[in-house]
Design a protein around this motif. Structure first.
Motif, PDB file in Angstrom:
ATOM      1  N   LEU A 102       1.729  -0.507 -13.739  1.00 31.55           N
ATOM      2  CA  LEU A 102       0.732  -1.198 -12.935  1.00 31.55           C
ATOM      3  C   LEU A 102       1.429  -1.903 -11.972  1.00 31.55           C
ATOM      4  CD1 LEU A 102      -2.456  -1.465 -12.937  1.00 31.55           C
ATOM      5  CD2 LEU A 102      -2.194  -3.400 -14.203  1.00 31.55           C
ATOM      6  N   LYS A 103       1.112  -1.699 -10.468  1.00 29.78           N
ATOM      7  CA  LYS A 103       1.771  -2.183  -9.499  1.00 29.78           C
ATOM      8  C   LYS A 103       0.747  -2.745  -8.546  1.00 29.78           C
ATOM      9  CE  LYS A 103       6.110  -1.757 -10.660  1.00 29.78           C
ATOM     10  NZ  LYS A 103       6.971  -2.958 -10.768  1.00 29.78           N
ATOM     11  N   PHE A 104       1.029  -4.029  -7.998  1.00 32.21           N
ATOM     12  CA  PHE A 104       0.186  -4.675  -7.082  1.00 32.21           C
ATOM     13  C   PHE A 104       0.979  -4.916  -5.771  1.00 32.21           C
ATOM     14  CE2 PHE A 104      -1.500  -6.186 -11.163  1.00 32.21           C
ATOM     15  CZ  PHE A 104      -2.558  -5.670 -11.290  1.00 32.21           C
ATOM     16  N   ARG A 131       2.342  -8.827   2.013  1.00 31.85           N
ATOM     17  CA  ARG A 131       3.511  -7.806   2.244  1.00 31.85           C
ATOM     18  C   ARG A 131       3.332  -6.501   2.340  1.00 31.85           C
ATOM     19  NH1 ARG A 131       4.190 -10.516  -2.784  1.00 31.85           N
ATOM     20  NH2 ARG A 131       4.558  -8.944  -4.590  1.00 31.85           N
ATOM     21  N   ASN A 171      -0.627 -18.055   2.510  1.00 27.78           N
ATOM     22  CA  ASN A 171       0.831 -17.372   2.119  1.00 27.78           C
ATOM     23  C   ASN A 171       1.930 -18.386   2.334  1.00 27.78           C
ATOM     24  OD1 ASN A 171       2.290 -15.992   4.232  1.00 27.78           O
ATOM     25  ND2 ASN A 171       0.384 -15.124   4.505  1.00 27.78           N
ATOM     26  N   ARG A 172       2.006 -19.218   3.322  1.00 31.79           N
ATOM     27  CA  ARG A 172       3.140 -20.049   3.480  1.00 31.79           C
ATOM     28  C   ARG A 172       2.736 -21.702   3.309  1.00 31.79           C
ATOM     29  NH1 ARG A 172       2.580 -17.505   8.453  1.00 31.79           N
ATOM     30  NH2 ARG A 172       2.244 -18.827  10.195  1.00 31.79           N
ATOM     31  N   GLN A 210       5.372 -25.027   3.926  1.00 32.54           N
ATOM     32  CA  GLN A 210       5.437 -26.124   4.894  1.00 32.54           C
ATOM     33  C   GLN A 210       4.919 -27.527   4.403  1.00 32.54           C
ATOM     34  OE1 GLN A 210       4.392 -22.755   8.261  1.00 32.54           O
ATOM     35  NE2 GLN A 210       3.844 -24.884   8.717  1.00 32.54           N
ATOM     36  N   VAL A 219       1.975 -17.994  -5.291  1.00 34.51           N
ATOM     37  CA  VAL A 219       1.338 -17.661  -4.115  1.00 34.51           C
ATOM     38  C   VAL A 219       2.180 -16.583  -3.549  1.00 34.51           C
ATOM     39  CG1 VAL A 219       0.741 -18.378  -1.689  1.00 34.51           C
ATOM     40  CG2 VAL A 219       0.595 -20.143  -3.617  1.00 34.51           C
ATOM     41  N   LYS A 220       3.196 -16.418  -3.419  1.00 34.23           N
ATOM     42  CA  LYS A 220       4.001 -15.244  -2.653  1.00 34.23           C
ATOM     43  C   LYS A 220       4.035 -13.947  -3.691  1.00 34.23           C
ATOM     44  CE  LYS A 220       6.151 -16.662   0.876  1.00 34.23           C
ATOM     45  NZ  LYS A 220       7.248 -17.487   1.085  1.00 34.23           N
ATOM     46  N   LEU A 221       4.108 -14.321  -5.068  1.00 33.04           N
ATOM     47  CA  LEU A 221       4.050 -13.079  -5.836  1.00 33.04           C
ATOM     48  C   LEU A 221       2.444 -12.483  -5.710  1.00 33.04           C
ATOM     49  CD1 LEU A 221       5.650 -14.000  -9.235  1.00 33.04           C
ATOM     50  CD2 LEU A 221       6.144 -12.112  -7.720  1.00 33.04           C
ATOM     51  N   ASP A 238      -4.220 -14.725  -6.803  1.00 36.38           N
ATOM     52  CA  ASP A 238      -5.286 -13.850  -6.084  1.00 36.38           C
ATOM     53  C   ASP A 238      -6.478 -13.726  -7.002  1.00 36.38           C
ATOM     54  OD1 ASP A 238      -6.861 -11.757  -5.164  1.00 36.38           O
ATOM     55  OD2 ASP A 238      -5.191 -10.715  -4.379  1.00 36.38           O
ATOM     56  N   ASN A 277       6.142  -8.511 -13.465  1.00 34.71           N
ATOM     57  CA  ASN A 277       6.717  -7.149 -13.067  1.00 34.71           C
ATOM     58  C   ASN A 277       5.792  -6.268 -11.983  1.00 34.71           C
ATOM     59  OD1 ASN A 277       8.963  -5.473 -13.196  1.00 34.71           O
ATOM     60  ND2 ASN A 277       7.297  -4.072 -14.349  1.00 34.71           N
ATOM     61  N   SER A 278       4.398  -6.495 -12.511  1.00 36.16           N
ATOM     62  CA  SER A 278       3.314  -5.606 -11.648  1.00 36.16           C
ATOM     63  C   SER A 278       3.446  -6.112  -9.964  1.00 36.16           C
ATOM     64  CB  SER A 278       2.081  -6.007 -12.096  1.00 36.16           C
ATOM     65  OG  SER A 278       1.931  -5.596 -13.500  1.00 36.16           O
ATOM     66  N   PHE A 279       3.930  -7.235  -9.761  1.00 39.19           N
ATOM     67  CA  PHE A 279       4.167  -7.738  -8.333  1.00 39.19           C
ATOM     68  C   PHE A 279       5.428  -7.600  -7.727  1.00 39.19           C
ATOM     69  CE2 PHE A 279       0.583  -9.993 -10.009  1.00 39.19           C
ATOM     70  CZ  PHE A 279      -0.498  -9.661  -9.084  1.00 39.19           C
ATOM     71  N   LEU A 280       6.275  -6.855  -8.645  1.00 41.42           N
ATOM     72  CA  LEU A 280       7.685  -6.480  -7.797  1.00 41.42           C
ATOM     73  C   LEU A 280       7.980  -5.347  -7.924  1.00 41.42           C
ATOM     74  CD1 LEU A 280       9.785  -9.263 -10.274  1.00 41.42           C
ATOM     75  CD2 LEU A 280       9.252  -9.540  -7.654  1.00 41.42           C
ATOM     76  N   LEU A 281       8.751  -4.881  -6.963  1.00 41.61           N
ATOM     77  CA  LEU A 281       9.467  -3.514  -6.693  1.00 41.61           C
ATOM     78  C   LEU A 281       9.931  -3.156  -8.112  1.00 41.61           C
ATOM     79  CD1 LEU A 281      10.676  -3.419  -3.451  1.00 41.61           C
ATOM     80  CD2 LEU A 281       8.869  -2.321  -4.124  1.00 41.61           C
ATOM     81  N   ASP A 282      10.085  -2.036  -8.635  1.00 45.56           N
ATOM     82  CA  ASP A 282      10.591  -1.350  -9.657  1.00 45.56           C
ATOM     83  C   ASP A 282      12.139  -1.068  -9.803  1.00 45.56           C
ATOM     84  OD1 ASP A 282       9.400  -1.433 -12.143  1.00 45.56           O
ATOM     85  OD2 ASP A 282       8.779   0.611 -12.127  1.00 45.56           O
ATOM     86  N   ARG A 335      15.020  -9.967 -10.658  1.00 45.92           N
ATOM     87  CA  ARG A 335      14.215  -9.513  -9.510  1.00 45.92           C
ATOM     88  C   ARG A 335      13.509 -10.441  -8.792  1.00 45.92           C
ATOM     89  NH1 ARG A 335      11.080  -4.950 -11.484  1.00 45.92           N
ATOM     90  NH2 ARG A 335      11.948  -5.495 -13.494  1.00 45.92           N
ATOM     91  N   PHE A 368      13.532 -11.349  -5.002  1.00 49.14           N
ATOM     92  CA  PHE A 368      12.300 -11.453  -4.191  1.00 49.14           C
ATOM     93  C   PHE A 368      11.929 -12.585  -3.386  1.00 49.14           C
ATOM     94  CE2 PHE A 368       7.804 -12.540  -4.383  1.00 49.14           C
ATOM     95  CZ  PHE A 368       7.323 -11.453  -3.253  1.00 49.14           C
TER      96      PHE A 368
END
Lengths: 442, 442
Positions: free
Chosen positions: A198-200, A205, B204-205, B209, B262-264, B268, B286-291, B299, B303
């Protein structure tokens, strides 16, 4: 007996749809009422045709809406998607079939049982994307399954673009449909499967995680992930799929530049800026940056860091974002202020032609071997009215409506074009009209 | 004649409010009906008191709701904010006054004229933040104006935290109010003025700040910008203000670690993950990161890039995010899955005390000189029930309700505590109860 068809909405992408219906009206004994909030749009689209009339009514007025629906046999709603729900409720209550080119909303889904029990068809997602994508993908999926293949990966991409020979701006983009949809595109987390996981991708981004797609004779395109791909696993019957992704195509370089707007917050549509016309676009960008002494141009470069380059800056300059260009709207969300600028810069000009591009990429296993199959579609517009977008959104709906009225399929409840009785005759007729996929095994 | 007071909602932060009303009931000839969806909460809060009763009713049931409101003279709604609108409409229709500690919603605003014409008071934002912040800021603003000062900068910060002597977790945070509000905090673009310029910080930021605030005797705190500060320029009467910012306080280091979520995309709240309990929290990340091949821990570090450090990683380890900790909920939004974990890790334990911290920072010009003024408030809870949060949210409402019923001020329509008749007696009584700001010129 005459079949009375009500078309609600006669805006930009309805011209091919209405033409098709009107041209076939006398052969099939149809009478077509074309309506729009602006009666002139309805008049223009019906001019010179028999068996039709142009009308106007307020779709928010329940009495008017019900009375129009009541006096017809079948309804085509080309309204903005959020307005379909009330029309659909009336259609089910009054026992009238409904066709839309929009995604099935939760409200639409809720009407499924009642529509089924009344034998009412609520046909949705029967345009381009969603629409042609479903039909063409399901045709291949079912052919592969019939051969005994195991489909392991399915990616599907679509984009509405300007034809390369009319591409005279640095973004490679002009509006061939509702500009608002382009500006707020992707404002939900993209969901898909990649290698069984599963990917989000959160919106902030979305335009950085880009695929590159190649279409023979047209070169490469950027692709960003589109909405919830996972929800199509079940309707497409792809139980064992490892990779499932739907995406949107843009010209190369578009996404990395659009990412600047997303990162800054310029596509935010949730709050209004007042007295915006007292600001320049440069001052608007400054509102999203930390206050320091150097120029907005320099601070934007620092803010974007590694996600910036000279090609991006040239695209921003093309939009006059570092000039003293004044904002015209008195108030609006950042997205609305950006849209107002883009409508000026990305207008599809007289004699410009647009282009739609779609590509399906399959990987499957058959007889112990791994195969790849690509199916691609490119359609160009005839002119700035008969756009590729209008043709590919309107014709699938019109053809499928004809097929339904002529008994080619009998269905009720909430449907999308994923069953053979719908997609087979649809794809055949689209091919006769020049809308034809090219398949390639590799 | 007895005044009948209806309290709707008897949850966590209502204990001090209800105690105050019940303790004063016989002196002022009040009868108080305490209600909650869970009658046991209402029973617990009224136990041992006279002049009151505990009841339960379904606030979504219009007939029940109207009948309860009709039989009382004044209503206190401690419901979640989104439920106030229906109660407020009924109050205006039935001519009953209403008190809430929530922000004025657009629906509430719309009732202003009708409430005014009926002489009905709709008192809102009369808790801590909003509430005490308005009252204490307006007192200083009006004092400075009376002296002839020109206020150029106003920043106001507030946070509900754990008291330092009970801080035994790496985040320095425990829940003293609705955990959901903490997890989805800040999910709109922050808007403020800085040196005369309009500034926006997209969500998202938001947690990158950060301001640093110092409270004598308590050290420094992180502060992130809070909602729409600009909207307070007019009600606060700060026409020429150059800098106007409201913010939320956390312990140092919290914001940079929360920024990872928040960044990941882990905060949501817009889509549900199904069969979540088949995953671990590591798989969720892991679902929010590139494989790629290396570990989720590695990772995630890659990220986050420069926005990561060992102190952040220790905070994530404290939450067992890189262990094989299973998700318990069967389905939920990423925010709900995160909240479920945090409720376990950030629980205010028996005998723990919470703390609320507020600070106003003014800059003003007087007689050609620039001045700075700081006004700070620290309140600690008595125990895990009589929290600082319950006291500072509940007492301003209870005191102001008493002041209204005893004729200390006469107002109607939608109000917030920014007028002298409201804030003067409120601040005086809060001081007697130990809720006292310390002012410092520097």
């Amino acid at each position: 007996m005459t079949t009375r068809i009500l078309v609600i909405g006669a805006g930009r992408s309805t011209i091919s749809l209405i033409d098709y219906l009107l041209k076939n009206a006398s052969s099939y004994n149809w009478f077509i009422t074309v309506t729009d909030a602006d009666v002139n749009l309805a008049l223009a689209k019906t001019k010179g045709y028999l068996n039709c009339e142009a009308k106007t009514f307020n779709v928010s007025n329940e009495i008017d809406r019900k009375s129009f629906i009541q006096s017809h046999d079948i309804v085509v709603s080309m309204l903005p998607a959020f307005l379909h729900a009330e029309v659909a409720k009336d259609c089910v209550a009054l026992g009238k079939h409904l066709f839309t080119a929009s995604y099935v909303s939760p409200e639409m889904k809720e009407l499924n049982k009642e529509a089924q029990s009344k034998g009412v068809l609520l046909m949705n997602e029967i345009g381009l994307d969603p629409g042609i994508d479903h039909a063409s993908a399901m045709k291949i999926i079912n052919q592969l399954k019939d051969k005994g293949a195991k489909i392991t990966s399915f990616k599907s991409y679509c984009g509405g673009l300007v034809a390369p020979e009319y591409n005279d701006n640095l973004w490679g983009y002009k509006f061939s449909w509702n500009p608002r949809n382009v500006v707020v595109a992707g404002q939900s987390t993209a969901q898909y499967f990649q290698n069984g996981k599963l990917k989000f991708i959160p919106y902030n981004r979305l335009f950085t995680q880009i695929d590159t797609i190649l279409i023979d004779g047209y070169g490469s395109f950027d692709a960003y992930a589109n909405r919830d791909s996972i929800s199509y696993q079940e309707p497409y019957g792809l139980k064992d799929i490892q990779t499932l992704l739907r995406g949107t195509l843009r010209m190369p370089g578009y996404c990395e530049a659009w990412n600047v707007f997303v990162k800054l917050g310029l596509t935010d549509d949730t709050y209004k800026i007042h007295q915006a016309d007292s600001m320049t676009y440069t001052q608007l960008i400054n509102s999203f940056l930390l206050d320091e002494k150097n120029s907005v141009r320099d601070r934007l470069r620092a803010f974007m860091g590694k996600d910036y380059n000279d090609a991006i800056e040239m695209k921003l300059d093309y939009l006059e974002l570092f000039s003293d260009k004044k904002i015209k709207l008195n108030e609006g969300t950042p997205a609305q202020l950006l849209q107002d600028l883009l409508e000026e810069k990305w207008k599809l000009k007289h004699n410009d032609k647009d282009m739609i591009v779609m590509q399906h990429l399959f990987e499957y296993e058959l007889n112990g071997k791994t195969h790849k199959l690509t199916s691609s579609l490119v359609v160009k517009g005839d002119d700035e009215d008969y756009t590729a977008m209008a043709k590919t959104v309107g014709l699938p709906l019109a053809i499928t409506l004809k097929n339904f009225l002529t008994g080619k399929f009998k269905l009720s409840g909430v449907q999308i074009p994923i069953v053979k009785e719908i997609y087979d005759p649809l794809i055949k007729e689209l091919e006769q009209l020049g809308i034809k996929f090219v398949e390639k095994e590799n």
